[in-house]
Motif scaffolding. Structure first.
Motif, PDB file in Angstrom:
ATOM      1  N   GLU A  92     -12.535  15.163 -39.869  1.00  0.00           N
ATOM      2  CA  GLU A  92     -12.609  14.903 -38.135  1.00  0.00           C
ATOM      3  C   GLU A  92     -13.382  15.979 -37.403  1.00  0.00           C
ATOM      4  OE1 GLU A  92      -8.463  14.667 -37.522  1.00  0.00           O
ATOM      5  OE2 GLU A  92      -8.163  12.770 -38.461  1.00  0.00           O
ATOM      6  N   LEU A  93     -13.191  17.106 -37.708  1.00  0.00           N
ATOM      7  CA  LEU A  93     -14.275  18.228 -36.949  1.00  0.00           C
ATOM      8  C   LEU A  93     -15.800  17.501 -36.899  1.00  0.00           C
ATOM      9  CD1 LEU A  93     -14.203  20.673 -35.322  1.00  0.00           C
ATOM     10  CD2 LEU A  93     -14.497  21.771 -37.470  1.00  0.00           C
ATOM     11  N   ALA A  94     -16.180  17.271 -37.972  1.00  0.00           N
ATOM     12  CA  ALA A  94     -17.549  16.690 -38.184  1.00  0.00           C
ATOM     13  C   ALA A  94     -17.747  15.427 -37.385  1.00  0.00           C
ATOM     14  CB  ALA A  94     -17.772  16.486 -39.584  1.00  0.00           C
ATOM     15  N   GLN A  95     -16.564  14.419 -37.378  1.00  0.00           N
ATOM     16  CA  GLN A  95     -16.714  13.427 -36.624  1.00  0.00           C
ATOM     17  C   GLN A  95     -16.854  13.765 -35.198  1.00  0.00           C
ATOM     18  OE1 GLN A  95     -13.691  10.667 -37.692  1.00  0.00           O
ATOM     19  NE2 GLN A  95     -13.522   9.895 -35.390  1.00  0.00           N
ATOM     20  N   GLU A  96     -16.048  14.461 -34.669  1.00  0.00           N
ATOM     21  CA  GLU A  96     -16.108  14.932 -33.289  1.00  0.00           C
ATOM     22  C   GLU A  96     -17.402  15.672 -32.887  1.00  0.00           C
ATOM     23  OE1 GLU A  96     -14.491  14.901 -29.557  1.00  0.00           O
ATOM     24  OE2 GLU A  96     -13.740  14.021 -31.460  1.00  0.00           O
ATOM     25  N   ARG A  97     -17.651  16.184 -33.685  1.00  0.00           N
ATOM     26  CA  ARG A  97     -18.876  16.862 -33.490  1.00  0.00           C
ATOM     27  C   ARG A  97     -20.146  15.969 -33.032  1.00  0.00           C
ATOM     28  NH1 ARG A  97     -19.441  19.468 -37.715  1.00  0.00           N
ATOM     29  NH2 ARG A  97     -18.253  21.473 -37.404  1.00  0.00           N
ATOM     30  N   VAL A  98     -20.328  15.068 -34.006  1.00  0.00           N
ATOM     31  CA  VAL A  98     -21.394  14.032 -33.885  1.00  0.00           C
ATOM     32  C   VAL A  98     -21.117  13.251 -32.848  1.00  0.00           C
ATOM     33  CG1 VAL A  98     -22.014  14.022 -36.214  1.00  0.00           C
ATOM     34  CG2 VAL A  98     -20.412  12.445 -35.547  1.00  0.00           C
ATOM     35  N   LYS A  99     -19.934  12.914 -32.376  1.00  0.00           N
ATOM     36  CA  LYS A  99     -19.575  12.066 -31.119  1.00  0.00           C
ATOM     37  C   LYS A  99     -19.956  12.906 -29.742  1.00  0.00           C
ATOM     38  CE  LYS A  99     -15.478   9.252 -32.603  1.00  0.00           C
ATOM     39  NZ  LYS A  99     -13.906   9.334 -32.278  1.00  0.00           N
ATOM     40  N   GLN A 100     -19.769  14.182 -29.684  1.00  0.00           N
ATOM     41  CA  GLN A 100     -20.071  14.937 -28.816  1.00  0.00           C
ATOM     42  C   GLN A 100     -21.708  15.267 -28.798  1.00  0.00           C
ATOM     43  OE1 GLN A 100     -18.058  15.995 -26.388  1.00  0.00           O
ATOM     44  NE2 GLN A 100     -16.445  15.037 -27.359  1.00  0.00           N
ATOM     45  N   LEU A 101     -22.240  15.366 -29.781  1.00  0.00           N
ATOM     46  CA  LEU A 101     -23.759  15.491 -29.486  1.00  0.00           C
ATOM     47  C   LEU A 101     -24.443  14.078 -29.524  1.00  0.00           C
ATOM     48  CD1 LEU A 101     -24.517  17.745 -33.109  1.00  0.00           C
ATOM     49  CD2 LEU A 101     -24.370  18.200 -30.558  1.00  0.00           C
ATOM     50  N   ARG A 102     -23.748  12.956 -29.935  1.00  0.00           N
ATOM     51  CA  ARG A 102     -24.297  12.012 -29.461  1.00  0.00           C
ATOM     52  C   ARG A 102     -24.130  11.505 -27.964  1.00  0.00           C
ATOM     53  NH1 ARG A 102     -22.180   5.568 -30.996  1.00  0.00           N
ATOM     54  NH2 ARG A 102     -22.690   4.606 -29.479  1.00  0.00           N
ATOM     55  N   LEU A 103     -23.282  11.897 -27.242  1.00  0.00           N
ATOM     56  CA  LEU A 103     -23.024  11.736 -25.872  1.00  0.00           C
ATOM     57  C   LEU A 103     -24.011  12.591 -25.334  1.00  0.00           C
ATOM     58  CD1 LEU A 103     -18.930  11.900 -25.346  1.00  0.00           C
ATOM     59  CD2 LEU A 103     -20.287  10.210 -25.164  1.00  0.00           C
ATOM     60  N   LYS A 104     -24.257  13.868 -25.920  1.00  0.00           N
ATOM     61  CA  LYS A 104     -25.241  14.841 -25.015  1.00  0.00           C
ATOM     62  C   LYS A 104     -26.535  14.050 -25.207  1.00  0.00           C
ATOM     63  CE  LYS A 104     -22.861  19.131 -25.705  1.00  0.00           C
ATOM     64  NZ  LYS A 104     -22.755  20.532 -26.457  1.00  0.00           N
ATOM     65  N   ALA A 105     -26.671  13.521 -26.256  1.00  0.00           N
ATOM     66  CA  ALA A 105     -28.005  12.787 -26.489  1.00  0.00           C
ATOM     67  C   ALA A 105     -28.467  11.696 -25.876  1.00  0.00           C
ATOM     68  CB  ALA A 105     -28.313  12.632 -28.019  1.00  0.00           C
ATOM     69  N   GLU A 106     -27.517  10.896 -25.462  1.00  0.00           N
ATOM     70  CA  GLU A 106     -27.662   9.725 -24.551  1.00  0.00           C
ATOM     71  C   GLU A 106     -27.821  10.236 -23.371  1.00  0.00           C
ATOM     72  OE1 GLU A 106     -23.791   7.905 -25.460  1.00  0.00           O
ATOM     73  OE2 GLU A 106     -24.588   6.489 -27.210  1.00  0.00           O
ATOM     74  N   ASP A 107     -27.135  11.647 -22.852  1.00  0.00           N
ATOM     75  CA  ASP A 107     -27.321  11.780 -21.679  1.00  0.00           C
ATOM     76  C   ASP A 107     -28.818  12.242 -21.470  1.00  0.00           C
ATOM     77  OD1 ASP A 107     -24.926  11.252 -20.737  1.00  0.00           O
ATOM     78  OD2 ASP A 107     -23.997  13.398 -21.111  1.00  0.00           O
ATOM     79  N   PHE A 108     -29.246  12.935 -22.582  1.00  0.00           N
ATOM     80  CA  PHE A 108     -30.974  13.360 -22.588  1.00  0.00           C
ATOM     81  C   PHE A 108     -31.609  12.246 -22.302  1.00  0.00           C
ATOM     82  CE2 PHE A 108     -29.255  17.478 -24.549  1.00  0.00           C
ATOM     83  CZ  PHE A 108     -29.809  18.360 -23.445  1.00  0.00           C
ATOM     84  N   LEU A 109     -31.294  11.214 -23.052  1.00  0.00           N
ATOM     85  CA  LEU A 109     -32.457  10.007 -23.203  1.00  0.00           C
ATOM     86  C   LEU A 109     -31.983   9.218 -21.835  1.00  0.00           C
ATOM     87  CD1 LEU A 109     -32.571   9.058 -26.698  1.00  0.00           C
ATOM     88  CD2 LEU A 109     -34.367  10.244 -25.527  1.00  0.00           C
TER      89      LEU A 109
END
Length: 566
Positions: free
Chosen positions: A40-57
């Protein structure tokens, strides 16, 4: 048999063997929890990174898309268009190049802007080449693969989109991925893990494993991702789990950026990801000693919890027997009693649902019956404008009288039907007699007096109207025995028929007819009082007077403009 096993378990709880079994189960369960927590920690990590990446793009892309919302962009002067392009470059430093193409997908002269003053020809050519490739068959926002500009330049991705419907032209832009690269390279997954971004072909975009364009499709998480994309290319994928074997085994999670088609992957070696599992196992084993002491207390509590719910079952069964459907038994135990409680509650809810469904069906059926009855009555009233609505009014007044006489709801319903249908036999009377404006002859009156018997014959075959036949056949019988068709007398006349007869006479007095005008209520009641004991039942006339009094009508003086409630 299962209850016997439960009692046997109660005996074993006080011994050491079951306690050790509980300890083993606790260790197993805790291992599962910790493994799940790590995933779940790994899952939450990629969720947060996805949000950041979506913001960057997304944020710079949204700024570029704002050009499509400029009213009449392609009709503006070239200077105004250049101003808008420059504004985008000023607002978002991630936008490093902008090019406007015409509807023929050819670059428009003078409508190209760069964040840098000196753009190498190779960078310019690369930007236009990527943009033209995106314009082939484009119908919305599209992204290219990430590329490294020549001579160690910036890491960029090109996006393009049409403007207008149909397309009046196209806009392409290069977005710098420098901030995204910096963010992912700084991201740490424990002491040995890392995250990275791959394109739809399994080539590295940015991250901590190698440089741009390196083929990472052989890595277990990426290979799994590519297989999923091949099966469901349009599905928004997300997965977390263990990948690989032996030393290469990792706990990984990945998710896809839908618009760009890229994937963010997080990896961490299994040994480090599940480091806390061994620690927690040792702690749980130390707690087994205390669990043996607790076992005796649990035995007493178990016995108590076994017998307490039985009272609830007994009370719930009695409530169901009394017709209180929907009653539930609260048994929180996760054993046979809990399953039995769930079954009992389900049965109770189903009985409630069936009861409500049956009530609804009955009400719907009754409503259909009533509508049919009203339609029949209207077919009679429509023949004579002076009697229009007469049958409905008779039914309403009859119900009010019946309520005053404390009749049951079933009898009130029969009164409503009887009042509406009391003149149904007039269907069989010729219109020359039925609608005659002058007084009827003796022969015509004899024909008219046949309508109660005709009505009785009409509704006789309808079984659910059996109780209503008395109202139809006997509403012209008289209290003194001189009525028709059967010359019944006094209480030999059915009560419902006596009530309909009173309501019929009352409406005849208070309605305008060809041979008379509507009478005031005082005059109408005076006539009914005179008919009481001769034509009408005195008790029914008294009940009608009480109804009028409750409606606020004072018969001794003037009458108020009050309408009888239906």
């Amino acid at each position: 048999m299962r209850l016997f096993k439960a009692i046997l378990l109660l005996m074993l709880v006080v011994s050491i063997v079951p306690t050790l079994m509980v300890g083993w189960l606790s260790v197993s369960h805790t291992r599962e929890l910790l493994v799940r927590d790590a995933q779940e920690l790994a899952q939450e990590r990629v969720k947060q990174l996805r949000l950041k990446a979506e913001d960057f793009l997304g944020e710079p892309a949204e700024t570029v898309l704002g050009l499509a919302r400029v009213p009449g962009f392609f009709q503006l002067s070239k200077e105004a268009q250049q101003t808008h392009l420059a504004s985008v470059l000023t607002q978002r430093r991630e936008v490093v190049a902008l090019t406007v193409f015409g509807p023929d997908r050819q670059r428009l002269p003078g409508l190209q802007a760069f964040s840098k003053h000196d753009v190498p020809p190779t960078a310019l050519a690369g930007h236009e080449e990527r943009a033209r490739a995106l314009l082939e068959g484009i119908d919305g926002l599209r992204y290219s693969d990430a590329v490294q500009e020549a001579d160690g330049g910036e890491l960029v991705v090109t996006l393009a989109f049409p403007v207008g419907e149909p397309a009046q032209g196209y806009i392409a832009a290069d977005l710098s991925l420098g901030s995204l690269r910096q963010m992912l390279e700084q991201e740490r997954v424990g002491s040995t893990g890392f995250v990275y971004l791959t394109d739809r072909h399994g080539h590295l975009v940015v991250g901590g494993v190698a440089g741009l364009g390196v083929d990472v499709s052989a890595r277990s998480p990426v290979a799994h991702l590519l297989r999923q994309l091949e099966r469901n290319p349009d599905t928004e994928l997300f997965h977390v789990g263990n990948f690989g074997e032996g030393r290469d085994a990792v706990v990984a999670a990945y998710t896809v950026l839908p618009e760009a088609g890229w994937a963010i992957v997080s990896e961490q070696p299994v040994a480090h990801a599940y480091l806390q599992v061994g620690t927690m196992e040792r702690r749980i084993l130390l707690g087994l000693g205390g669990a043996i002491l607790v076992a005796a207390v649990l035995a007493a509590l178990f016995s108590r919890n076994l017998t307490r719910p039985l009272k609830g079952f007994t009370q719930g069964a009695l409530e169901l027997a009394r017709g209180k459907f929907g009653v539930e038994v609260d048994v929180p135990q996760k054993n046979e009693l809990g399953e039995l409680a769930q079954t009992f509650n389900y049965m109770s809810k189903q009985l409630l649902a069936y009861d409500m469904e049956n009530r609804g069906l009955y009400e719907s059926l009754e409503k259909g019956y009533l509508e049919t009855i009203v339609a029949l009555a209207n077919s009679i009233d429509s023949k004579d404008a002076y009697t229009r609505g007469h049958s409905q009014r008779v039914g309403d007044v009859a119900v009010q009288i019946g309520r005053e006489l404390n009749l049951t709801e079933r009898e009130l319903r029969q009164l409503q039907y009887g009042g509406i249908l009391h003149d149904i036999g007039k269907i069989g009377i010729v219109e020359s007699i039925l609608c005659k404006q002058s007084r009827l002859t003796d022969q015509e009156m004899a024909i008219m007096r046949e309508h109660p018997a005709i009505g009785d014959a009409i509704i006789g075959p309808v079984s659910f109207l059996g109780a209503v036949r008395a109202c139809v056949r006997h509403h012209h019988e008289r209290w003194d025995g001189t009525g028709y068709p059967d010359r019944l007398k006094g209480e030999d006349i059915p009560l419902l028929a006596r009530i309909v007869a009173c309501a019929d006479t009352f409406d005849a007095c208070t309605s305008t007819r060809p041979y008379q005008k509507a009478m005031p209520l005082e005059k109408a009641m005076e006539i009914l009082d005179n008919l009481s004991g001769a034509q009408l039942d005195p008790q029914v006339v008294t009940a009608l007077r009480a109804v009028l009094a409750k409606q606020g009508v004072r018969l001794e003086g003037h009458r108020l403009p009050v309408k009888l409630a239906s």
